[in-house]
Every structure is written in structure tokens, then in C-alpha cells.
Design an enzyme around this catalytic site. Structure first.
Site, PDB file in Angstrom:
ATOM      1  N   ASP A 189       0.773  -1.247  -0.023  1.00 18.48           N
ATOM      2  CA  ASP A 189      -0.068  -0.014   0.134  1.00 18.48           C
ATOM      3  C   ASP A 189       0.906   1.309   0.033  1.00 18.48           C
ATOM      4  O   ASP A 189       2.052   1.334   0.771  1.00 18.48           O
ATOM      5  CB  ASP A 189      -0.868  -0.111   1.441  1.00 18.48           C
ATOM      6  CG  ASP A 189      -2.087   0.837   1.037  1.00 18.48           C
ATOM      7  OD1 ASP A 189      -3.236   0.578   0.766  1.00 18.48           O
ATOM      8  OD2 ASP A 189      -1.818   2.045   1.119  1.00 18.48           O
TER       9      ASP A 189
ATOM     10  N   ASP B  67     -14.509  -8.986 -11.086  1.00 17.68           N
ATOM     11  CA  ASP B  67     -15.928  -8.257 -11.037  1.00 17.68           C
ATOM     12  C   ASP B  67     -16.028  -7.164 -11.820  1.00 17.68           C
ATOM     13  O   ASP B  67     -17.186  -6.417 -11.857  1.00 17.68           O
ATOM     14  CB  ASP B  67     -16.108  -8.188  -9.568  1.00 17.68           C
ATOM     15  CG  ASP B  67     -17.495  -7.593  -9.325  1.00 17.68           C
ATOM     16  OD1 ASP B  67     -18.490  -8.424  -9.663  1.00 17.68           O
ATOM     17  OD2 ASP B  67     -17.704  -6.541  -8.531  1.00 17.68           O
TER      18      ASP B  67
ATOM     19  N   GLU C  17     -17.569  -1.423 -19.529  1.00 19.42           N
ATOM     20  CA  GLU C  17     -18.619  -2.236 -19.036  1.00 19.42           C
ATOM     21  C   GLU C  17     -19.944  -1.741 -19.523  1.00 19.42           C
ATOM     22  O   GLU C  17     -19.981  -0.409 -20.201  1.00 19.42           O
ATOM     23  CB  GLU C  17     -18.737  -2.133 -17.463  1.00 19.42           C
ATOM     24  CG  GLU C  17     -17.522  -2.821 -16.718  1.00 19.42           C
ATOM     25  CD  GLU C  17     -17.446  -2.507 -15.170  1.00 19.42           C
ATOM     26  OE1 GLU C  17     -18.860  -1.899 -14.728  1.00 19.42           O
ATOM     27  OE2 GLU C  17     -16.644  -3.220 -14.628  1.00 19.42           O
TER      28      GLU C  17
ATOM     29  N   HIS D 196     -19.836  -6.649 -12.177  1.00 21.98           N
ATOM     30  CA  HIS D 196     -19.648  -5.542 -11.196  1.00 21.98           C
ATOM     31  C   HIS D 196     -20.569  -5.475 -10.152  1.00 21.98           C
ATOM     32  O   HIS D 196     -21.262  -4.440  -9.735  1.00 21.98           O
ATOM     33  CB  HIS D 196     -19.572  -4.221 -11.997  1.00 21.98           C
ATOM     34  CG  HIS D 196     -18.722  -3.178 -11.205  1.00 21.98           C
ATOM     35  ND1 HIS D 196     -18.210  -2.046 -11.770  1.00 21.98           N
ATOM     36  CD2 HIS D 196     -18.583  -3.000  -9.989  1.00 21.98           C
ATOM     37  CE1 HIS D 196     -17.859  -1.317 -10.941  1.00 21.98           C
ATOM     38  NE2 HIS D 196     -17.873  -1.736  -9.864  1.00 21.98           N
TER      39      HIS D 196
ATOM     40  N   GLY E   3     -20.202  -6.459  -6.928  1.00 27.37           N
ATOM     41  CA  GLY E   3     -19.698  -6.796  -5.433  1.00 27.37           C
ATOM     42  C   GLY E   3     -20.164  -5.846  -4.375  1.00 27.37           C
ATOM     43  O   GLY E   3     -20.422  -6.396  -3.229  1.00 27.37           O
ATOM     44  N   ALA E   4     -20.668  -4.796  -4.641  1.00 31.21           N
ATOM     45  CA  ALA E   4     -21.419  -3.970  -3.778  1.00 31.21           C
ATOM     46  C   ALA E   4     -22.841  -3.887  -3.670  1.00 31.21           C
ATOM     47  O   ALA E   4     -23.599  -3.105  -3.220  1.00 31.21           O
ATOM     48  CB  ALA E   4     -20.972  -2.364  -3.882  1.00 31.21           C
TER      49      ALA E   4
END
Length: 205
Positions: A73, A158, A163, A181, A183-184
Site C-alpha cells: 500500500d 468483478d 462495462e 460488477h 460486489g457492492a
């Protein structure tokens, strides 16, 4: 607010790839009985690139599996690493040592095409790639080449560069799995997001 939802999808990708769940399900639908159980997720080395909200949640969900966790990170995550018994790593070392590389970064000039031919060739031949962050972080044509040539064992995405990804040529590969897409998009994550947005609007007004 959707960190748990995305993290759970990420974990399901990891388990599904390791245990050949997705390809076995497709074979069963075709009437094929091929018992290839794959491998355990437990004890594997997992590389987490991007240790923000979702990355941290994935690491917490992996705790029962006894995995070695490598973290890369741009921020100092040393305190979190101490709490979770994870290891801060350089990008290069993480790529070379991980059995699964999981991406949890925003899309910036630094992360666009982060996973390209040069990176893929340094991954283990039996490694998996998981991306539930942003599509353009992975160069899909380079990934396609790596999967066809068995440079890596498999991948799960995902998110995509373009898209909807209904015409993406990756979807035809047996060692590739994908979701749209989503995931959320669990009902819990969507409900929580709506409540938080409503609360913020009320605060502003």
C-alpha cells in the site's frame, strides 16, 4: 459502507478458484463428471494490493484460513499489520511470492494497467489473480495472453475496462471467472448506502 459485501465476494472468488468450484459447476451442467478438487485456500500466501477499507476487510475474513498475508500500500499500514499478523511487502516481492494476488486499489494514474505483461510474467505459474476494485487496473489483453499460455493458473474479475463486458474475450476461457460488477450490490449493502446518503442529506439540510 459496502466494504463487507465486496470483501465477501473477494473471498468467494478465492475459495472458488482454489477448489475449482466454478469450472466444475459448468462441467456438471454439460453432463461431465470430472472430480478435480483443486487445492485448499488454507495456508496459502495471499497478496493484498491496496489495504484500505475493502482490503482490510478481506484480511479479517481470511483470518480463519491461516494464510500468510502480504500487504502492499502507498500508506503506512504497519500498525494494522501488527494487529493482523500481516507483513508489509514491496510490490515486486508480493507479486513473486503470492499464491493469490487480490487488488483493492482506486483507479489513478499510478494504478491504471498496474497488472500488465511484465507483472503477470513474474507471478507464480500456479497463482490466481482477483480484481474487485476497478477494471482498468488490469490490462485485459495481457491477462488473456497470460491465461491462454498458462502463465498463471486462473483469474476472477468483478470489474472490467469497458462495462458491460458482455463481449470481453476473457469470458470464453475455462480458467477465468467473472461477475457483472456486483460486489457492492447485495441488498444489505444497498440498504445501508441508502440510509447513509439519507442521513447526510438531512445533516446538510
Amino acid at each position: 459502507v459496502n466494504k463487507r459485501s465486496v470483501a465477501e465476494l473477494t473471498l468467494s472468488f478465492m475459495v472458488g478458484l482454489c477448489h475449482n468450484i466454478f469450472i466444475s459447476a459448468e462441467r456438471m451442467k454439460r453432463g461431465e463428471w470430472i472430480r478435480e478438487g483443486g487445492q485448499d485456500l488454507s495456508g496459502k500466501t495471499i497478496g493484498i494490493i491496496g489495504c484500505g477499507n475493502v482490503g482490510k476487510e478481506v484480511i479479517k475474513l481470511l483470518k480463519p484460513f491461516g494464510c500468510k498475508i502480504l500487504i502492499n500500500d502507498i500508506e503506512d499500514r504497519s500498525e494494522f499489520c501488527r494487529e493482523q499478523s500481516a507483513i508489509e511487502s514491496t510490490f515486486e516481492l508480493l507479486i513473486k511470492e503470492s499464491d493469490i494476488v487480490s487488488l483493492h486499489v482506486p483507479l489513478t494514474n499510478l494504478t491504471r494497467d498496474m497488472i500488465n505483461h511484465n507483472v503477470l510474467k513474474d507471478m507464480k505459474a500456479n497463482a490466481f489473480l482477483v480484481n474487485t476494485s476497478r477494471g482498468p487496473v488490469v490490462n485485459s489483453s495481457h491477462l488473456h495472453r497470460a491465461l491462454v499460455s498458462k502463465q498463471i493458473l486462473g483469474a476472477a474479475l468483478d470489474v472490467f475496462e469497458i462495462e458491460p463486458a458482455t463481449s470481453n474475450k476473457l469470458k470464453d476461457l475455462p480458467n477465468f471467472i467473472s461477475t457483472p460488477h456486483m460486489g457492492a450490490q447485495t441488498k444489505e449493502a444497498q440498504s445501508l448506502a441508502a440510509n447513509v446518503i439519507a442521513e447526510k442529506i438531512i445533516q446538510i439540510l
